[in-house]
Design a protein around this motif. Structure first.
Motif, mmCIF file in Angstrom:
data_model
loop_
_atom_site.group_PDB
_atom_site.id
_atom_site.type_symbol
_atom_site.label_atom_id
_atom_site.label_comp_id
_atom_site.label_asym_id
_atom_site.label_seq_id
_atom_site.Cartn_x
_atom_site.Cartn_y
_atom_site.Cartn_z
ATOM 1 N N GLU A 54 14.178 8.700 -2.562
ATOM 2 C CA GLU A 54 13.174 7.654 -2.366
ATOM 3 C C GLU A 54 13.759 6.570 -1.474
ATOM 4 O O GLU A 54 14.949 6.254 -1.561
ATOM 5 N N ILE A 55 12.909 6.032 -0.609
ATOM 6 C CA ILE A 55 13.373 4.967 0.293
ATOM 7 C C ILE A 55 12.376 3.813 0.245
ATOM 8 O O ILE A 55 11.166 4.022 0.286
ATOM 9 N N PRO A 57 10.555 1.119 2.105
ATOM 10 C CA PRO A 57 10.304 0.744 3.503
ATOM 11 C C PRO A 57 10.245 -0.772 3.668
ATOM 12 O O PRO A 57 10.230 -1.499 2.667
ATOM 13 N N LYS A 62 3.175 -2.203 4.678
ATOM 14 C CA LYS A 62 1.925 -2.110 3.910
ATOM 15 C C LYS A 62 0.724 -2.612 4.713
ATOM 16 O O LYS A 62 -0.306 -1.930 4.785
ATOM 17 N N VAL A 65 -0.146 -0.185 7.486
ATOM 18 C CA VAL A 65 -0.820 1.026 6.999
ATOM 19 C C VAL A 65 -2.271 0.718 6.624
ATOM 20 O O VAL A 65 -3.193 1.430 7.012
ATOM 21 N N MET A 66 -2.464 -0.385 5.877
ATOM 22 C CA MET A 66 -3.816 -0.721 5.410
ATOM 23 C C MET A 66 -4.734 -1.038 6.599
ATOM 24 O O MET A 66 -5.889 -0.597 6.626
ATOM 25 N N PHE A 68 -4.437 0.094 9.596
ATOM 26 C CA PHE A 68 -4.715 1.375 10.262
ATOM 27 C C PHE A 68 -5.821 2.129 9.525
ATOM 28 O O PHE A 68 -6.780 2.599 10.130
ATOM 29 N N VAL A 69 -5.692 2.212 8.187
ATOM 30 C CA VAL A 69 -6.661 2.985 7.399
ATOM 31 C C VAL A 69 -8.061 2.395 7.529
ATOM 32 O O VAL A 69 -9.010 3.105 7.853
ATOM 33 N N PHE A 70 -8.194 1.084 7.318
ATOM 34 C CA PHE A 70 -9.540 0.512 7.259
ATOM 35 C C PHE A 70 -10.160 0.361 8.647
ATOM 36 O O PHE A 70 -11.372 0.473 8.785
ATOM 37 N N LYS B 16 -14.329 4.352 -2.409
ATOM 38 C CA LYS B 16 -14.025 3.349 -1.378
ATOM 39 C C LYS B 16 -13.668 1.985 -1.971
ATOM 40 O O LYS B 16 -14.113 0.946 -1.488
ATOM 41 N N ARG B 18 -11.042 -0.551 -2.211
ATOM 42 C CA ARG B 18 -9.843 -0.856 -1.442
ATOM 43 C C ARG B 18 -8.621 -1.254 -2.282
ATOM 44 O O ARG B 18 -7.520 -0.750 -2.040
ATOM 45 N N LEU B 21 -6.542 1.692 -3.487
ATOM 46 C CA LEU B 21 -5.652 2.326 -2.501
ATOM 47 C C LEU B 21 -4.371 1.503 -2.354
ATOM 48 O O LEU B 21 -3.272 2.052 -2.264
ATOM 49 N N GLU B 22 -4.523 0.187 -2.378
ATOM 50 C CA GLU B 22 -3.351 -0.685 -2.243
ATOM 51 C C GLU B 22 -2.415 -0.540 -3.441
ATOM 52 O O GLU B 22 -1.198 -0.535 -3.290
ATOM 53 N N TYR B 25 -0.516 2.600 -3.071
ATOM 54 C CA TYR B 25 0.550 2.368 -2.091
ATOM 55 C C TYR B 25 1.749 1.727 -2.787
ATOM 56 O O TYR B 25 2.872 2.214 -2.681
ATOM 57 N N ASP B 26 1.485 0.650 -3.512
ATOM 58 C CA ASP B 26 2.590 -0.067 -4.170
ATOM 59 C C ASP B 26 3.371 0.850 -5.117
ATOM 60 O O ASP B 26 4.585 0.795 -5.188
ATOM 61 N N ILE B 29 4.823 4.302 -2.532
ATOM 62 C CA ILE B 29 5.263 4.279 -1.143
ATOM 63 C C ILE B 29 6.716 4.724 -0.979
ATOM 64 O O ILE B 29 7.048 5.425 -0.020
ATOM 65 N N LYS B 30 7.565 4.380 -1.946
ATOM 66 C CA LYS B 30 8.983 4.761 -1.813
ATOM 67 C C LYS B 30 9.135 6.283 -1.781
ATOM 68 O O LYS B 30 9.922 6.833 -1.020
ATOM 69 N N VAL B 51 2.956 8.037 7.542
ATOM 70 C CA VAL B 51 2.550 7.279 6.346
ATOM 71 C C VAL B 51 1.109 6.799 6.532
ATOM 72 O O VAL B 51 0.274 6.912 5.625
ATOM 73 N N GLN B 52 0.806 6.288 7.724
ATOM 74 C CA GLN B 52 -0.561 5.819 8.003
ATOM 75 C C GLN B 52 -1.572 6.958 7.859
ATOM 76 O O GLN B 52 -2.635 6.782 7.265
ATOM 77 N N LEU B 53 -1.211 8.122 8.377
ATOM 78 C CA LEU B 53 -2.126 9.277 8.298
ATOM 79 C C LEU B 53 -2.318 9.753 6.866
ATOM 80 O O LEU B 53 -3.417 10.165 6.487
ATOM 81 N N PHE B 55 -2.214 7.864 4.149
ATOM 82 C CA PHE B 55 -3.134 6.955 3.444
ATOM 83 C C PHE B 55 -4.560 7.053 3.989
ATOM 84 O O PHE B 55 -5.525 6.902 3.245
ATOM 85 N N LEU B 56 -4.672 7.352 5.274
ATOM 86 C CA LEU B 56 -6.013 7.590 5.830
ATOM 87 C C LEU B 56 -6.624 8.830 5.173
ATOM 88 O O LEU B 56 -7.804 8.860 4.837
ATOM 89 N N TRP B 59 -7.791 8.069 1.772
ATOM 90 C CA TRP B 59 -8.986 7.219 1.832
ATOM 91 C C TRP B 59 -10.234 8.015 2.211
ATOM 92 O O TRP B 59 -11.331 7.703 1.777
#
Lengths: 240, 184
Positions: A54-55, A57, A62, A65-66, A68-70, B16, B18, B21-22, B25-26, B29-30, B51-53, B55-56, B59
């Motif tokens: 585990e890393i 970041p 955060k 990423v958020m 980008f997603v929304f 949906k 939001r 999703l956050e 992530y918390d 994410i590690k 990582v972005q992809l 979570f997309l 979602w």
């Protein structure tokens, strides 16, 4: 053991296409050997995913990423529409566009000539008849034009009406002068065109009457030029 | 949000929601970051993109998680790996094909977690993996952690596909054996 069994490892590593995947899944239910193998392999395969550390970041990731997603999700409907229009316009290569244009032009030409032909045929088929005949007399019998006479006819063919004016022995005209035909109805005049007689003094005029052209008298005047909107010169002949 | 189970959060994400999703992530994410970091061989820029992809995908996915699919975290890593594989397949088909042309340079697999002397091996799998022979380990890394297909690996290794398949078969059996031993 059949040929499907050979796909076990490809199935496990997710390399098969949709069709092959479905075929193997069906095979898996029937083949006890594959089922046993698959269970063993899957356990080892699934455990592979834990072979990492585990890393943590950076904290800024955060929001990146958020966002980008929304933002991407908001764009989805727009993108779909774009894709659709791209797909639509992709159908029009120079060749197809050219062909389409050529076909459209051909369709218009054929349609137009067909309509014209139909009109002509209709016109040929319709009888032409003289609705009215008016004899035209000199306006002033003592003058030089006392020999002038002629006639006006209204010809009807289908919906169409034409006024034909024919006059003999007209006095000759100066350079720019013309004879102008007027339609008269209750003191109101309508211009029905101008003409010049030939050397023998014979002149004629054909005028296409519109539906609203109603008249009970005709007058012909001698005008200084062909621009008159109301009579400026003397009256030469007229219907009685 | 904090007291909700992962599967409840995922159900909210499907609707949906939001903050759900956050929260996911918390919590994870590690794990996701570490997985992708290894998959990209430590490339931070690519890791961020993937990582972005991931979570997309969470979602927008239509296939919801349910507990029949195993533990949530296991499912999450499967999703993550699928995104990784799609990413490298789309991203570098050309580069990969070029690599196939040049067989003189062996493909180097960086795998710090496989180095026992670093004391980094904590998980059972890493321990089991250390029992594999070099070619077996290399096969697992190319297949699982690089996203190469068996056919591509046969080309890279310049060996028949049958050999590669039987090596994978043996590797997985051996892994399972050592996982069982480790678990005792």
């Amino acid at each position: 053991m059949n040929t499907e069994c050979a796909n076990l490892l490809s199935f496990l590593s997710g390399e098969l296409g949709e069709k092959e995947k479905k075929a193997f899944a069906e095979h898996l239910v029937q083949c006890s050997e594959c089922t046993r193998e698959y269970e063993q392999m899957t356990e080892a395969w699934n455990s592979l995913k834990w072979d990492f550390e585990e890393i943590e970041p950076s904290s800024s990731l955060k929001s990146e990423v958020m966002n980008f997603v929304f933002e991407t999700d908001d764009e989805v409907p727009v993108r779909k529409e774009k894709n659709w229009s791209i797909y639509f316009f992709r159908q029009f290569t120079p060749v197809t566009s050219g062909l389409l244009l050529a076909v459209l032009v051909l369709v218009f030409v054929l349609l137009y000539s067909n309509i014209q032909l139909k009109k002509e045929l209709a016109a040929i088929n319709l009888p032409m008849e003289v609705k009215t005949a008016l004899s035209l007399q000199p306006a002033d019998k003592t003058a030089v034009n006392k020999n002038t006479d002629g006639a006006a006819y209204i010809l009807q063919q289908g919906e169409e009406r034409r006024l034909i004016v024919q006059i003999q022995n007209l006095p000759s005209l100066q350079e720019s002068e013309v004879y102008q035909v007027w339609l008269l109805k209750d003191g109101k005049r309508t211009n029905a065109g101008t003409f010049k007689p030939d050397e023998a003094g014979t002149g004629s005029l054909t005028y296409k009457l519109s539906i609203k052209d109603k008249f009970n008298q005709i007058g012909i005047t001698r005008e200084p030029d062909s621009n008159s909107t109301k009579p400026r010169g003397e009256k030469i002949v007229g219907s009685s | 949000m904090k007291e909700k189970l992962d599967k409840e959060l995922m159900a909210l994400v499907m609707k949906k929601h939001r903050p759900a999703l956050e929260e996911l992530y918390d919590r994870h994410i590690k794990l996701i970051y570490g997985f992708i970091f290894k998959f990209t061989n430590g490339n931070a820029e690519k890791t961020k993109e993937i990582v972005q992809l991931v979570f997309l995908k969470l979602w927008t996915t239509k296939s919801s998680y349910n507990s029949e699919k195993g533990h949530f975290v296991s499912w999450l890593l499967t999703v993550t790996r699928n995104v990784c594989v799609d990413y490298v397949r789309k991203d570098s088909v050309h580069i990969r094909n070029n690599k196939h042309m040049d067989m003189s340079h062996p493909i180097d697999i960086e795998d710090p977690n496989n180095d026992i002397e670093n004391g980094l091996l904590h998980s059972e799998i890493a321990n089991a993996k250390s029992k594999l022979s070099k070619p077996q380990k290399r096969l697992i890394d190319l297949l699982y952690w690089k996203g190469y297909s068996l056919t591509e690996i046969a080309k890279i290794e310049n060996e028949p596909i049958g050999t590669i398949k039987s090596r994978l078969h043996q590797s997985l059996k051996l892994l399972k054996k050592h996982l069982e031993v480790g678990g005792l």
